[in-house]
Motif scaffolding. Structure first.
Motif, PDB file in Angstrom:
ATOM      1  N   GLY A   5      -0.070 -25.868 -26.799  1.00 51.48           N
ATOM      2  CA  GLY A   5       1.331 -26.606 -26.783  1.00 51.48           C
ATOM      3  C   GLY A   5       2.067 -26.507 -28.146  1.00 51.48           C
ATOM      4  O   GLY A   5       3.295 -26.742 -28.097  1.00 51.48           O
ATOM      5  N   ASP A   6       1.574 -25.265 -29.046  1.00 50.74           N
ATOM      6  CA  ASP A   6       2.188 -25.175 -30.269  1.00 50.74           C
ATOM      7  C   ASP A   6       2.783 -23.865 -30.436  1.00 50.74           C
ATOM      8  O   ASP A   6       3.394 -23.428 -31.638  1.00 50.74           O
ATOM      9  N   ARG A   7       2.594 -22.797 -29.639  1.00 53.93           N
ATOM     10  CA  ARG A   7       3.142 -21.523 -29.454  1.00 53.93           C
ATOM     11  C   ARG A   7       3.945 -21.043 -28.106  1.00 53.93           C
ATOM     12  O   ARG A   7       3.359 -21.673 -26.935  1.00 53.93           O
ATOM     13  N   ALA A   8       4.774 -20.122 -28.246  1.00 55.64           N
ATOM     14  CA  ALA A   8       5.280 -19.784 -26.881  1.00 55.64           C
ATOM     15  C   ALA A   8       5.934 -18.241 -27.256  1.00 55.64           C
ATOM     16  O   ALA A   8       6.206 -17.977 -28.338  1.00 55.64           O
ATOM     17  N   GLU A   9       5.596 -17.540 -25.989  1.00 56.96           N
ATOM     18  CA  GLU A   9       6.384 -16.334 -25.894  1.00 56.96           C
ATOM     19  C   GLU A   9       7.414 -16.564 -24.749  1.00 56.96           C
ATOM     20  O   GLU A   9       7.540 -17.080 -23.830  1.00 56.96           O
ATOM     21  N   ILE A  10       8.541 -16.200 -25.280  1.00 51.85           N
ATOM     22  CA  ILE A  10       9.870 -16.121 -24.461  1.00 51.85           C
ATOM     23  C   ILE A  10      10.268 -14.902 -23.912  1.00 51.85           C
ATOM     24  O   ILE A  10      10.276 -13.987 -24.552  1.00 51.85           O
ATOM     25  N   TRP A  11      10.754 -14.668 -22.841  1.00 50.95           N
ATOM     26  CA  TRP A  11      11.599 -13.537 -22.465  1.00 50.95           C
ATOM     27  C   TRP A  11      12.930 -13.927 -21.845  1.00 50.95           C
ATOM     28  O   TRP A  11      13.093 -14.658 -20.760  1.00 50.95           O
ATOM     29  N   CYS A  12      13.789 -13.398 -22.643  1.00 51.62           N
ATOM     30  CA  CYS A  12      15.360 -13.748 -21.903  1.00 51.62           C
ATOM     31  C   CYS A  12      16.430 -12.946 -22.559  1.00 51.62           C
ATOM     32  O   CYS A  12      16.032 -12.045 -23.716  1.00 51.62           O
ATOM     33  N   GLY A  13      17.544 -12.931 -22.034  1.00 53.05           N
ATOM     34  CA  GLY A  13      18.780 -12.429 -22.476  1.00 53.05           C
ATOM     35  C   GLY A  13      19.463 -13.463 -23.311  1.00 53.05           C
ATOM     36  O   GLY A  13      20.256 -14.291 -22.499  1.00 53.05           O
ATOM     37  N   THR A  14      19.721 -13.411 -24.456  1.00 53.81           N
ATOM     38  CA  THR A  14      20.599 -14.597 -25.203  1.00 53.81           C
ATOM     39  C   THR A  14      21.584 -13.609 -26.281  1.00 53.81           C
ATOM     40  O   THR A  14      21.293 -12.856 -26.771  1.00 53.81           O
ATOM     41  N   GLN A  15      22.733 -14.323 -26.437  1.00 51.34           N
ATOM     42  CA  GLN A  15      23.331 -14.198 -27.585  1.00 51.34           C
ATOM     43  C   GLN A  15      23.211 -14.720 -28.837  1.00 51.34           C
ATOM     44  O   GLN A  15      23.654 -14.554 -29.864  1.00 51.34           O
ATOM     45  N   ALA A  16      22.052 -15.743 -28.634  1.00 58.15           N
ATOM     46  CA  ALA A  16      21.851 -16.509 -29.796  1.00 58.15           C
ATOM     47  C   ALA A  16      20.458 -16.406 -30.111  1.00 58.15           C
ATOM     48  O   ALA A  16      19.539 -17.393 -29.936  1.00 58.15           O
ATOM     49  N   GLN A  17      19.941 -15.232 -30.740  1.00 61.56           N
ATOM     50  CA  GLN A  17      18.566 -15.247 -30.829  1.00 61.56           C
ATOM     51  C   GLN A  17      18.069 -16.299 -31.715  1.00 61.56           C
ATOM     52  O   GLN A  17      16.914 -17.035 -31.552  1.00 61.56           O
ATOM     53  N   SER A  18      18.422 -16.627 -32.937  1.00 59.39           N
ATOM     54  CA  SER A  18      17.804 -17.553 -33.873  1.00 59.39           C
ATOM     55  C   SER A  18      18.175 -18.954 -33.178  1.00 59.39           C
ATOM     56  O   SER A  18      16.856 -19.672 -33.395  1.00 59.39           O
TER      57      SER A  18
END
Length: 691
Positions: A346-359
């Motif tokens: 529960g301390d790492r994650a991989e995300i797939w998305c389209g975002t205007q706000a990567q940070s």
């Protein structure tokens, strides 16, 4: 046959891996990687959401690198390196406000020139010749004295970047007259894959072992599920689990269809009525109007120049008008969605998305998991429309995917339906604007007041930034200072009121409703003076040559002053969007039986400094016009008891193809650096149509 196919695939994969390992890589700086096959990978920190950033930003870099454009491969930035951050947004990797080309124009040119210098230095050492004898041609370092040439790919086989990179000053960059790529039309790199269907948006992501999730959100903001009857939902083939979230219930399943079917069968009891249950858009507008007109209560100063009260009270004529604006929805074509996979700890994650706000997305996920940002991997996909909706400080749909993946230990893909997206939307705010002006005997505007009553968008969607603004909301009040108009006594203020909806920046930010009020009011002043609206602006208000030039150009293009067909009328408006300038004229007719306004033609003239990609600039101006006409004519979100009344495009009416006018765009040549264009033409639409 199955074995042969599998073996063949394995062989190809192995060969590809060997080929990749055989390629030598040269990384002159963080922005670029050059491989020995001549391919040049350029990092792009601005999200590609249809505005062409995957082309314009690498083009700027390639110009100074003197690269062969055919070898350029743009890649979206996902790492939180300080070099990729935008200083305008405090070093965040963030795409908003038409800031992409403006803010990265010089850094990318310097980085490209630096990479070119390093290639030449490597070639000079390789040939043992003076650096001063070398120059470049597209993709090549050339030593004319000996007739030798090396391609950038060949140099990549032996070049090494020094520990201290050479400094490049602006004086060393190319002049506009020498540009080979900038200012010339180059086909957008994202278009072919969008045409043939190969482009990958977040909605297209498939991850091994992935399950889907549909979300039933609370009817009103602030409510939570108390009792969940999930029996019928679990009977749907493919539905696997029903899980509670803080303010929603998630249906997990093997297919999109199963999860959304199961969601419809849920019976949920929610916590007692939240404060949001009192939200009513008609009531809100009435309250905002009353606050705008209550001059006994001052607002937060936005721009104060001269002595408005004195000048207004002593003016020969005093004029007052009020303008109201509804909530509107972003209506991006790709509904919100994200895929997340959280590890067992529960301390790492991989995300797939389209975002205007990567940070902000990486930071939000790290916060949810109580971990560090280096443990979050973001895969940035193409956005099927952003318009400010995908610029959240804490993107709800991404966080939902993360929370669910952590609970069930599998990759989870959350997909909001169009109904979810609209009914749980974050909207452009409703506002009431009181405009007042004092005019002297000569017809000069000697006093101007703009009193905007409405909530703070920034306070809701980015509380961190709001906390350091001293109550000045750059989102809500954007454009209220009328810098292009020559008026001595100006008072612009924000009467800050409670929000009664979720709020977010919307294409054009505050300019959409601000310029509607400003430009409509200017036409009322012109009518009072019995003067032509164009001449009134040119003679009495516009103070910069750039703003005058765009208005004169569009008036000429539209043949302003000529007799129109029976039942047709023209309206004009101007807009300065930060440094950029635009003027627009629309031609409309009105159906006397239905009251429906039809826009037949729109003319736009824009001065956006140097146009990096002229054809793409035209496309952005056209797109913003169409988007703006929707909010001016047909789009409206209404709320009753805290719930949005619209649900899909049958009752939220965006512009259709049949509604779209002919649009004529003129770009004014300029020697100035490039400035924003993606939102520039939208603010002229409301005022021009009203006028």
């Amino acid at each position: 046959m199955t074995f042969l196919v599998g073996a063949s695939g394995l062989l190809v994969a192995c060969n590809s891996k060997q080929q990749a390992e055989a390629l030598r890589r040269f990384e002159p700086n963080v922005w670029v990687t050059i491989t020995s096959d001549g391919k040049i990978t350029v990092m792009v920190p601005v999200a590609e959401m249809g505005q062409g950033s995957l082309t314009s930003l690498p083009l700027i870099f390639a110009e100074e690198l003197d690269a062969d454009w055919q070898n350029i491969n743009p890649v979206q930035v996902v790492e939180l390196k300080k070099e990729f951050g935008n200083p305008y947004f405090g070093g965040l990797i963030y795409s908003s406000g038409s800031r992409g080309v403006i803010d990265y124009f010089t850094p990318l040119r310097i980085a490209g020139a630096q990479a070119r210098q390093l290639l030449m230095m490597a070639a000079a050492e390789h040939w043992q010749v003076p650096l001063s004898e070398l120059t470049t041609k597209p993709g090549l370092v050339d030593h004319s004295a000996s007739g030798q040439q090396l391609s950038y790919g060949e140099i990549a086989t032996f070049a090494k970047a020094p520990e201290i990179l050479p400094e490049i000053t602006q004086a060393e960059l190319r002049g506009q007259k020498d540009f080979r790529l900038i200012g010339h039309d180059t086909p957008r790199v994202d278009v072919p894959s969008k045409v043939n269907g190969a482009a990958e948006f977040a909605m297209d992501v498939q991850v091994p072992g992935m399950v889907y999730a549909a979300i039933l959100h609370a009817p009103a903001e602030g409510e939570s599920p108390v009792n969940i009857n999930k029996a019928e939902a679990l009977k749907v083939p493919g539905v696997q689990q029903v899980l509670a979230l803080d303010n929603a219930v998630a249906v997990i399943g093997a297919t999109v269809e199963a999860t959304h079917s199961g969601k419809k069968l849920l019976e949920v009891e929610w916590t007692g009525e939240a404060a949001a249950r009192s939200w009513d858009s008609d009531k809100t507008l009435g309250e905002y109007s009353a606050a705008a007109n209550d001059l006994s209560h001052s607002g937060t100063p936005w721009r104060i120049e001269g002595e408005f009260d004195t000048a207004f009270d002593s003016a020969d004529r005093q004029i007052t008008s009020e303008y109201l604006c509804d909530y509107v929805y972003h209506a991006q074509m790709e509904p919100l969605n994200a895929t997340a996979f959280v590890n067992a700890a529960g301390d790492r994650a991989e995300i797939w998305c389209g975002t205007q706000a990567q940070s902000l997305t990486i930071m939000a996920v790290a916060s949810v998991l109580d971990t560090t940002t280096d443990r979050i991997k973001l895969n940035q996909l193409l956005l099927g429309g952003g318009f400010g909706r995908r610029a959240e400080l804490e993107p709800t749909y991404v966080i939902e995917a993360v929370q669910l993946s952590r609970q069930i230990g599998k990759p989870v893909k959350v997909i909001w339906s169009r109904e979810d997206d609209l009914r749980n939307g974050w909207f452009r705010p409703a506002t009431a604007q009181l405009m007042r002006a004092g005019v002297n005997e000569q017809g000069q505007v000697v006093a101007w007041s703009h009193r905007m009553a409405g909530p703070s968008v920034l306070q809701f969607y980015n509380s961190r930034r709001w906390s350091v603004t001293n109550g000045r909301d750059i989102v809500s009040m954007h454009g209220a200072g009328i810098p292009s108009y020559d008026i001595a006594n100006i008072k612009a203020e924000h009467v800050l009121l409670e929000r009664t909806a979720r709020l977010s920046p919307w294409r054009g930010v505050g300019m959409g409703y601000i310029k509607f009020a400003v430009e409509s009011f200017v036409d009322e002043l012109a009518e009072l003076a019995d003067e032509d609206p164009v001449e009134f602006r040119l003679k009495r208000l516009l103070k910069t040559e750039r703003s005058r030039r765009v208005l004169e150009a569009v008036a000429k293009a539209a043949n302003w002053g000529a007799q129109r067909a029976v039942g047709r009328a023209l309206g004009v408006a101007v807009c300065e969007y930060d440094v950029s300038q635009a003027a627009g004229i629309v031609e409309i007719s009105v159906n006397k039986d239905t009251g429906k306004i039809k826009v037949h033609n729109v003319w736009v003239a824009a001065d956006i400094g140097l146009a990096v990609q002229p054809h793409n600039v035209e496309a952005q101006l056209e797109g913003a016009i169409i988007y703006g006409l929707g909010q001016a004519l047909t789009e409206r979100v209404t709320m009753k008891a805290g719930q949005v009344q619209q649900s899909n495009f049958h009752d939220y009416h965006v512009m259709r193809m049949a509604d779209t006018p002919d649009i004529y765009v003129q770009i004014i040549p300029s020697d100035m650096p490039p400035s924003g264009v993606g939102e520039l033409s939208l603010p002229i639409t409301g005022g021009a149509v009203a006028n």
